[in-house]
Design a protein around this motif. Sequence first.
Motif, PDB file in Angstrom:
ATOM      1  N   ASP A 130      10.334  27.305  15.902  1.00 27.64           N
ATOM      2  CA  ASP A 130      11.200  27.239  17.084  1.00 27.64           C
ATOM      3  C   ASP A 130      10.682  28.170  18.183  1.00 27.64           C
ATOM      4  O   ASP A 130      10.692  27.826  19.362  1.00 27.64           O
ATOM      5  N   VAL A 131      10.246  29.363  17.778  1.00 27.87           N
ATOM      6  CA  VAL A 131       9.726  30.318  18.761  1.00 27.87           C
ATOM      7  C   VAL A 131       8.399  29.827  19.322  1.00 27.87           C
ATOM      8  O   VAL A 131       8.158  29.882  20.530  1.00 27.87           O
ATOM      9  N   LEU A 132       7.548  29.325  18.455  1.00 27.62           N
ATOM     10  CA  LEU A 132       6.207  28.921  18.888  1.00 27.62           C
ATOM     11  C   LEU A 132       6.254  27.768  19.890  1.00 27.62           C
ATOM     12  O   LEU A 132       5.453  27.726  20.829  1.00 27.62           O
ATOM     13  N   GLY A 133       7.184  26.836  19.698  1.00 31.29           N
ATOM     14  CA  GLY A 133       7.243  25.693  20.611  1.00 31.29           C
ATOM     15  C   GLY A 133       5.909  24.970  20.615  1.00 31.29           C
ATOM     16  O   GLY A 133       5.419  24.524  19.580  1.00 31.29           O
ATOM     17  N   ASP A 134       5.295  24.869  21.785  1.00 34.88           N
ATOM     18  CA  ASP A 134       4.019  24.151  21.888  1.00 34.88           C
ATOM     19  C   ASP A 134       2.815  25.082  21.677  1.00 34.88           C
ATOM     20  O   ASP A 134       1.683  24.689  21.933  1.00 34.88           O
ATOM     21  N   THR A 135       3.039  26.311  21.221  1.00 36.70           N
ATOM     22  CA  THR A 135       1.921  27.213  20.975  1.00 36.70           C
ATOM     23  C   THR A 135       1.661  27.321  19.472  1.00 36.70           C
ATOM     24  O   THR A 135       2.384  26.741  18.663  1.00 36.70           O
TER      25      THR A 135
END
Lengths: 149, 273
Positions: A130-135
């Motif tokens: 969830d924190v990373l998202g698209d990273t």
Amino acid sequence: MSTVSRRDALRYGAAAAAVVAGVAGAQVLATPAAARDPRDFEMEYRGKKIKGTHPVTGVAALSARGQRPNRSHEVYINGRKLSVMEIELPAAGGGVTIGYISAINHYEPVLIDADRNSNGLLKLTKRAVDVLGDTELTALAGAGHDHVR
Amino acid sequence: MGVRKSARNLTSGEKAAFVAAVKRLKAQTTGRNYDWFVTTHMTYFASVGGIQYAHRSPSFLPWHRQYLIEFERALQAFDATVSIPYWDWTVDRSITGAPFTADLMGGNGSGGNGPVTTGPFAGSANWRITASASSSTSLRRAMGSNTLPTAAQVTSVLGISAYDAAPWNSSATSGMRNRMEGWQTPNLHNSAHVWVGGHMGQQDSPNDPVFWLHHCNIDRLWSQWQTRWGFDSSRYLPAAGTPGVVDLNETMQPWTGVTPATVLDHRNTYTYA
Ligand SMILES: [Cu+2]
């Protein structure tokens, strides 16, 4: 208590620990794959491949392997390692419980056990996604937490 | 001597000066530049040489006090008028109010989870993240996933007279420090990291400049506790002979000659307004 026996107590309850260790050991001798923890996971979540394994525990399981056992939780997101750190926390009813944080969710421990928090490692992993998202994770996320200098 | 003010009370000139000094430290290519502070925090979250210096131990407060002093000195090398402002999250509880305004820290991440889009630290061209557990090169925030600590919770923590207690780690149940740090309820410090989210929730949290404003507030709360219970060295625990943690007169790495005892009374170095 040693770390391993404390983990057993956490995961299975102290009374059940000896029995479970014996069964797990027999399975390791027959088919190593059977030592997989039922809570281990490998799936896709929000477009990322996530994989988590719980430490191999139990005295018989450890000796049967004849090698240094996996003694920590392991998480991979899209093949990149996210190291998981144990943190001693005050337990709800007094005493100490173990919480887990990662380099991504560093200030919000999750509980992992075989009972009410059996999905703890999955929860920790999903939070990181969830924190990373698209990273993605970097090499720093997989670095060990304990530095010896 | 510096006076650390609430971010909400800074003049526009003071905000601009703080931002400019932070950016100059970020642009510095050698020595103890901004990224040195980031990686030092990452290293010292864990035990170093078997000792917990920065987190999950009594020295959480004095270690970060020295860390802020070093950071403030580094900024003052560029502009002697600059002090670190503090973010009083018992008062400033909005994702659009102080300090998250376009003239200071900027606001939330886009979509509630992505890159910050407003203010001086928005986008990697203005503020490039280089040392992090995540691959984003721009600063990210995901604000408001939990509730910020309240004034009543702060009051309850500051009312505890014992600084810390055995076993001197994140499982200590009595004592002020573990409640302030947040492994024990009501959880002041950890909560605000989680509330800002994004980089602030990661091991590399100093990548978000609001880290300094948050820790300045934590240091201010410790100072308030000291004002009530005493600045003298008898108020720090443990005093001596405790394995794995920093006793009163033991050195706090990575600094030399700095111990909890040497930083307890900050009033000749800076004060809070
Ligand atoms: Cu912090």
